[in-house]
Design a protein around this motif. Structure first.
Motif, short mmCIF file in Angstrom:
data_model
loop_
_atom_site.label_atom_id
_atom_site.label_comp_id
_atom_site.label_asym_id
_atom_site.label_seq_id
_atom_site.Cartn_x
_atom_site.Cartn_y
_atom_site.Cartn_z
N MET A 51 0.82 -1.21 0.00
CA MET A 51 0.00 0.00 0.00
C MET A 51 0.86 1.26 0.00
SD MET A 51 -2.99 1.14 -0.12
CE MET A 51 -4.00 2.51 0.31
N VAL A 52 1.96 1.23 0.73
CA VAL A 52 2.89 2.37 0.73
C VAL A 52 3.42 2.59 -0.68
CG1 VAL A 52 5.12 3.22 1.55
CG2 VAL A 52 3.52 2.15 3.16
N ASN A 53 3.88 1.53 -1.32
CA ASN A 53 4.43 1.65 -2.68
C ASN A 53 3.38 2.09 -3.68
OD1 ASN A 53 6.99 0.83 -1.86
ND2 ASN A 53 6.47 -1.32 -2.09
N ARG A 57 2.95 5.84 -5.91
CA ARG A 57 2.86 5.92 -7.37
C ARG A 57 1.60 6.62 -7.86
NH1 ARG A 57 4.50 0.18 -7.58
NH2 ARG A 57 2.37 -0.20 -8.20
N ILE A 58 0.50 6.50 -7.16
CA ILE A 58 -0.75 7.05 -7.67
C ILE A 58 -1.12 8.40 -7.06
CG2 ILE A 58 -1.69 4.78 -8.22
CD1 ILE A 58 -3.47 5.02 -5.73
N SER A 59 -0.35 8.87 -6.07
CA SER A 59 -0.70 10.16 -5.45
C SER A 59 -0.28 11.31 -6.35
CB SER A 59 -0.03 10.29 -4.09
OG SER A 59 1.35 10.48 -4.23
N TYR A 60 -0.92 12.42 -6.18
CA TYR A 60 -0.61 13.61 -6.98
C TYR A 60 0.73 14.21 -6.59
CZ TYR A 60 -5.41 13.47 -8.59
OH TYR A 60 -6.58 13.08 -9.15
N GLU A 63 3.65 11.36 -2.49
CA GLU A 63 3.82 10.95 -1.10
C GLU A 63 2.91 9.77 -0.77
OE1 GLU A 63 3.96 13.81 1.94
OE2 GLU A 63 4.97 15.29 0.71
N ALA A 64 3.43 8.88 0.03
CA ALA A 64 2.67 7.70 0.43
C ALA A 64 1.61 8.07 1.46
CB ALA A 64 3.62 6.65 1.02
#
Length: 87
Positions: A51-53, A57-60, A63-64
């Motif tokens: 979930m961290v990884n 990748r999908i955040s604007y 950041e995790a």
């Protein structure tokens, strides 16, 4: 939250059941007991690390949702129980 909750019971390792655990313990400072079965405790960190990884990748902003260290500290606070075992 510790004054409100007597305990947290994570019934299985799907993210909708364990995904907020690092936030609960590390951001909101819940320090009460957390219970999982042995298989759930074994698989939960794998999902949380993923979930961290994924959230990075999908955040604007890149950041995790939480940090890997938060995952490790949260899992250290979990007490594993057998299926028919009581606390």
């Amino acid at each position: 939250l510790t004054s409100i909750l007597d305990a947290v019971i994570v019934t299985h390792f799907h993210l909708d059941h364990c995904g907020a655990l690092p936030k609960l313990t590390e951001t909101y400072n819940y320090s009460g007991p957390i219970f999982m079965t042995y298989p759930t405790k074994a698989l939960c960190p794998v999902l949380l690390r993923d979930m961290v990884n994924l959230s990075t990748r999908i955040s604007y902003d890149g950041e995790a949702i939480y940090e890997l260290e938060m995952v490790e500290r949260a899992i250290e606070k979990v007490r594993a129980l057998g299926v028919h075992e009581t606390a």
